[in-house]
Every structure is written in structure tokens, then in C-alpha cells.
Design a protein around this motif. Sequence first.
Motif, PDB file in Angstrom:
ATOM      1  N   MET A 189      -7.052 -15.961  31.136  1.00  0.00           N
ATOM      2  CA  MET A 189      -6.979 -16.531  32.489  1.00  0.00           C
ATOM      3  C   MET A 189      -8.341 -17.094  32.913  1.00  0.00           C
ATOM      4  SD  MET A 189      -4.304 -13.876  34.308  1.00  0.00           S
ATOM      5  CE  MET A 189      -5.096 -13.962  35.837  1.00  0.00           C
ATOM      6  N   VAL A 190      -9.418 -16.386  32.597  1.00  0.00           N
ATOM      7  CA  VAL A 190     -10.761 -16.860  32.936  1.00  0.00           C
ATOM      8  C   VAL A 190     -11.062 -18.155  32.185  1.00  0.00           C
ATOM      9  CG1 VAL A 190     -13.227 -16.356  32.679  1.00  0.00           C
ATOM     10  CG2 VAL A 190     -11.696 -14.630  33.637  1.00  0.00           C
ATOM     11  N   LEU A 191     -10.721 -18.189  30.882  1.00  0.00           N
ATOM     12  CA  LEU A 191     -10.941 -19.409  30.102  1.00  0.00           C
ATOM     13  C   LEU A 191     -10.125 -20.572  30.648  1.00  0.00           C
ATOM     14  CD1 LEU A 191     -11.064 -17.987  26.458  1.00  0.00           C
ATOM     15  CD2 LEU A 191     -12.949 -18.990  27.775  1.00  0.00           C
ATOM     16  N   LEU A 192      -8.868 -20.321  31.015  1.00  0.00           N
ATOM     17  CA  LEU A 192      -8.044 -21.376  31.602  1.00  0.00           C
ATOM     18  C   LEU A 192      -8.623 -21.850  32.931  1.00  0.00           C
ATOM     19  CD1 LEU A 192      -4.430 -20.114  30.808  1.00  0.00           C
ATOM     20  CD2 LEU A 192      -5.591 -22.126  29.843  1.00  0.00           C
ATOM     21  N   ASN A 232      -1.878   3.426  25.980  1.00  0.00           N
ATOM     22  CA  ASN A 232      -2.810   3.065  27.054  1.00  0.00           C
ATOM     23  C   ASN A 232      -3.917   2.161  26.521  1.00  0.00           C
ATOM     24  OD1 ASN A 232      -1.475   4.416  29.034  1.00  0.00           O
ATOM     25  ND2 ASN A 232      -2.762   6.260  28.937  1.00  0.00           N
ATOM     26  N   THR A 233      -4.397   2.445  25.332  1.00  0.00           N
ATOM     27  CA  THR A 233      -5.430   1.629  24.720  1.00  0.00           C
ATOM     28  C   THR A 233      -4.908   0.218  24.447  1.00  0.00           C
ATOM     29  OG1 THR A 233      -6.335   3.598  23.654  1.00  0.00           O
ATOM     30  CG2 THR A 233      -7.023   1.479  22.778  1.00  0.00           C
ATOM     31  N   VAL A 234      -3.672   0.128  23.955  1.00  0.00           N
ATOM     32  CA  VAL A 234      -3.068  -1.170  23.703  1.00  0.00           C
ATOM     33  C   VAL A 234      -2.886  -1.933  25.014  1.00  0.00           C
ATOM     34  CG1 VAL A 234      -0.963  -2.334  22.889  1.00  0.00           C
ATOM     35  CG2 VAL A 234      -1.958  -0.478  21.565  1.00  0.00           C
ATOM     36  N   GLN A 235      -2.447  -1.256  26.063  1.00  0.00           N
ATOM     37  CA  GLN A 235      -2.260  -1.906  27.366  1.00  0.00           C
ATOM     38  C   GLN A 235      -3.596  -2.419  27.924  1.00  0.00           C
ATOM     39  OE1 GLN A 235      -0.227   0.899  29.859  1.00  0.00           O
ATOM     40  NE2 GLN A 235       1.797   0.131  29.272  1.00  0.00           N
ATOM     41  N   VAL A 236      -4.618  -1.598  27.811  1.00  0.00           N
ATOM     42  CA  VAL A 236      -5.945  -2.009  28.297  1.00  0.00           C
ATOM     43  C   VAL A 236      -6.421  -3.214  27.495  1.00  0.00           C
ATOM     44  CG1 VAL A 236      -8.379  -1.302  28.392  1.00  0.00           C
ATOM     45  CG2 VAL A 236      -6.610   0.251  29.202  1.00  0.00           C
ATOM     46  N   LEU A 237      -6.204  -3.173  26.188  1.00  0.00           N
ATOM     47  CA  LEU A 237      -6.598  -4.294  25.341  1.00  0.00           C
ATOM     48  C   LEU A 237      -5.821  -5.559  25.699  1.00  0.00           C
ATOM     49  CD1 LEU A 237      -8.361  -5.180  23.006  1.00  0.00           C
ATOM     50  CD2 LEU A 237      -6.566  -4.441  21.440  1.00  0.00           C
ATOM     51  N   LEU A 238      -4.519  -5.439  25.915  1.00  0.00           N
ATOM     52  CA  LEU A 238      -3.702  -6.589  26.310  1.00  0.00           C
ATOM     53  C   LEU A 238      -4.138  -7.148  27.663  1.00  0.00           C
ATOM     54  CD1 LEU A 238      -0.118  -5.561  25.146  1.00  0.00           C
ATOM     55  CD2 LEU A 238      -1.546  -7.379  24.232  1.00  0.00           C
ATOM     56  N   TRP A 239      -4.395  -6.280  28.624  1.00  0.00           N
ATOM     57  CA  TRP A 239      -4.857  -6.738  29.937  1.00  0.00           C
ATOM     58  C   TRP A 239      -6.210  -7.439  29.822  1.00  0.00           C
ATOM     59  CZ3 TRP A 239      -2.306  -7.708  34.089  1.00  0.00           C
ATOM     60  CH2 TRP A 239      -1.118  -7.033  34.356  1.00  0.00           C
ATOM     61  N   THR A 240      -7.064  -6.901  28.992  1.00  0.00           N
ATOM     62  CA  THR A 240      -8.376  -7.515  28.791  1.00  0.00           C
ATOM     63  C   THR A 240      -8.221  -8.904  28.187  1.00  0.00           C
ATOM     64  OG1 THR A 240      -9.341  -5.326  28.450  1.00  0.00           O
ATOM     65  CG2 THR A 240     -10.626  -7.218  27.694  1.00  0.00           C
ATOM     66  N   VAL A 241      -7.344  -9.029  27.179  1.00  0.00           N
ATOM     67  CA  VAL A 241      -7.101 -10.332  26.562  1.00  0.00           C
ATOM     68  C   VAL A 241      -6.490 -11.289  27.585  1.00  0.00           C
ATOM     69  CG1 VAL A 241      -5.716 -11.533  24.814  1.00  0.00           C
ATOM     70  CG2 VAL A 241      -6.947  -9.442  24.204  1.00  0.00           C
TER      71      VAL A 241
END
Length: 160
Positions: A25-28, A11-20
Motif C-alpha cells: 500500500m505504501v509503494l502504491l 499469528n506470525t504469518v498474519q503479522v507477516l501478511l499485514w506487513t507485506v
Amino acid sequence: MEKQSPKGSRNTVQVLLWTVMIAVMVLLFVHFMQDNRQRILQQNANYVADSARQRASEIDRVLREASEQIGMLSYYLSDYLTAPVVTPEDLRRLEEHSSFDYVRFVNADGLNISSDGRENDATDREYYQEGMAGKGGTSVTLNSRITNEPLVNFYTPVHY
């Protein structure tokens, strides 16, 4: 200390991946907005330049036609005159049959005559001096002595 369960670390990895992914997406999106802004600014600059060219071309056409029309009026007036005298009535008729707001006549002595009979000295004006030298052209009068307003003058010599 308690060990984290594999499910919790997943779950922590998924949250981290979604955050990245969201950050990417915001930067793009920000990059796209900056590029789009530059493109819009360039399109606006092109539009202004094209509009200015078109307006300048239109003004050039209008001034050229006015210069040609004053030449024709001079030709017809020269043909009509039997003496170097132009009356306010003559000028009124020319105003009625031309696109000019005002038609004036300056005699050889520099007396400027308007269609309503007003007169003044024009010997210091460019249009008088150039006209007496046999030249036609365009000049600007910032404050007309007859109308008290700025004028663009189209002039040409009148022969009789």
C-alpha cells in the motif's frame, strides 16, 4: 528447543501478511504521488503556455490598435494642416483625444516638438528616418530626450 504452537505460527504469518500488505500500500501510494506530481507539473506547464499565448495575443491587439490610431491621427492632422507647422497646443489636443500618453511631432528638419513646448533633435531616431522615407511603424526608444524614460513609439508620416 520448544516447538512453536500452531496458533503462534498463524499469528506470525498474519503479522507477516499485514506487513507485506502495508508495504504494498505504501509503494502504491508513493507511485500514485509521483504520477500525480507529474500530472500537476504538466497542468501547470499547460496553464503557463496558455496564459503566455493569451497575453501575447492581447499585446498584439493593443499594438495593432495603437498603430491604427496613430494612422487616423495622422490622417486628421494632415487634413487640418494648412502649412507644415504643428503647435504644442495642437499636440495637447491630440493627447486629450487619444489613448497615447504623449503625442509628438517631428518636422522635416528633425525637430521633435512635445505638447509642453519642449524641443530636441530627432534626426538620429529610427522613427524620424523611417517617417521621412514615407513609412509608418513602431520603434523603441530606451531613453527619451524629452521624458527621460523608455518609450514605445508609433509613427507615421504627416502630409499637408
